[in-house]
Motif scaffolding. Structure first.
Motif, short mmCIF file in Angstrom:
data_model
loop_
_atom_site.label_atom_id
_atom_site.label_comp_id
_atom_site.label_asym_id
_atom_site.label_seq_id
_atom_site.Cartn_x
_atom_site.Cartn_y
_atom_site.Cartn_z
N ASN A 170 -20.49 7.03 -50.84
CA ASN A 170 -20.95 6.22 -51.99
C ASN A 170 -22.45 6.31 -52.24
O ASN A 170 -22.98 5.51 -53.02
CB ASN A 170 -20.58 4.74 -51.81
CG ASN A 170 -19.13 4.53 -51.42
OD1 ASN A 170 -18.83 4.33 -50.25
ND2 ASN A 170 -18.25 4.58 -52.39
N THR A 171 -23.13 7.27 -51.64
CA THR A 171 -24.59 7.32 -51.77
C THR A 171 -25.05 7.27 -53.22
O THR A 171 -25.92 6.49 -53.58
CB THR A 171 -25.16 8.58 -51.10
OG1 THR A 171 -24.79 8.60 -49.72
CG2 THR A 171 -26.68 8.60 -51.18
N PHE A 172 -24.47 8.13 -54.05
CA PHE A 172 -24.87 8.20 -55.46
C PHE A 172 -23.71 7.88 -56.40
O PHE A 172 -23.73 8.27 -57.57
CB PHE A 172 -25.44 9.58 -55.77
CG PHE A 172 -26.66 9.94 -54.98
CD1 PHE A 172 -27.87 9.32 -55.24
CD2 PHE A 172 -26.60 10.87 -53.95
CE1 PHE A 172 -29.01 9.64 -54.50
CE2 PHE A 172 -27.72 11.20 -53.22
CZ PHE A 172 -28.94 10.58 -53.49
N GLU A 173 -22.75 7.16 -55.91
CA GLU A 173 -21.59 6.85 -56.75
C GLU A 173 -22.02 6.13 -58.04
O GLU A 173 -22.79 5.17 -58.01
CB GLU A 173 -20.58 5.98 -55.99
CG GLU A 173 -19.35 5.66 -56.83
CD GLU A 173 -18.31 4.84 -56.10
OE1 GLU A 173 -17.39 4.34 -56.77
OE2 GLU A 173 -18.41 4.70 -54.86
N SER A 174 -21.53 6.63 -59.16
CA SER A 174 -21.79 6.05 -60.48
C SER A 174 -23.25 6.09 -60.90
O SER A 174 -23.68 5.29 -61.74
CB SER A 174 -21.25 4.63 -60.58
OG SER A 174 -19.84 4.61 -60.41
#
Length: 211
Positions: A170-174
């Motif tokens: 989820n580091t750069f999710e969305s």
């Protein structure tokens, strides 16, 4: 003004003191407790030689625009500056989980090369954040550090020197505005949804990053 000789401010000590506008910490003060200054009217803080900042210590001090985190600080708790803008000095080692979560004020992020740990969702929902270069000293990074920084975050550089080998989940999710990402040479793998729902034109570079 907090008098010289005081070493610790207890949890919730100044919680909801809406008329409190400015504080100056004495040399003797080393620890600020959890939620100590949450929901106050603070606009300016001089942390002086503080070493430990508790969880949610300055939570939702929406008017706080001037605070320097000194080199003496070694621990910053979860959500300590949620919804505030801050400046780090060299020497700080840890950015706690959710520390700047849902922070509308933070636009330009400068982290010194003393930072070794960034906690979960530290900058999540940072809709004003534009460009980030992670510190070369970074050793560990939690999940969702930039989760849903969807509006303005367009460029991130993770230097070759970082000791992270796998991009956390989820580091750069969305991060839908993200169009350039440099992954340092030590990063050889990604985790589930670490790049989920990013910009369709995202360029992931593993060559020498250029400004």
């Amino acid at each position: 003004t907090i008098p010289e000789g005081v070493t610790t401010l207890s949890d919730y000590m100044f919680w909801s003191c809406e008329n409190l506008k400015e504080i100056s910490c004495p040399d003797s003060l080393k620890t600020i407790g959890d939620s100590c200054f949450g929901h106050t009217g603070l606009t300016k803080v001089n942390l002086n030689k503080v070493e430990n900042i508790g969880a949610y210590a300055f939570y939702f001090d929406a008017g706080l625009t001037e605070v320097t985190i000194p080199a003496t600080v070694t621990t910053i708790g979860t959500g300590a500056f949620c919804n505030n803008e801050n400046i780090f000095e060299d020497g700080c080692k840890t950015i706690g989980a959710f520390m700047f979560f849902d922070n509308f004020a933070l636009c330009d992020l400068q982290m010194p090369d003393s930072i070794e740990t960034i906690g979960d969702a530290a900058f999540g929902y940072g809709i004003s954040l534009k460009s980030v270069t992670l510190p070369k000293s970074l050793k560990t990074m939690g999940t969702g550090v930039f989760y849903k920084c969807w509006k303005n975050l367009y460029k991130v550089i993770i230097p070759d020197e970082v000791q992270i080998t796998k991009l956390p989940a989820n580091t750069f999710e969305s991060c839908q505005a993200l169009t350039y990402l440099y992954l340092g040479q030590n990063i050889t793998a990604t985790s589930p949804v670490s790049l989920y729902d990013t910009n369709a034109n995202l360029v992931v570079d593993t060559a020498c990053a250029e400004d």
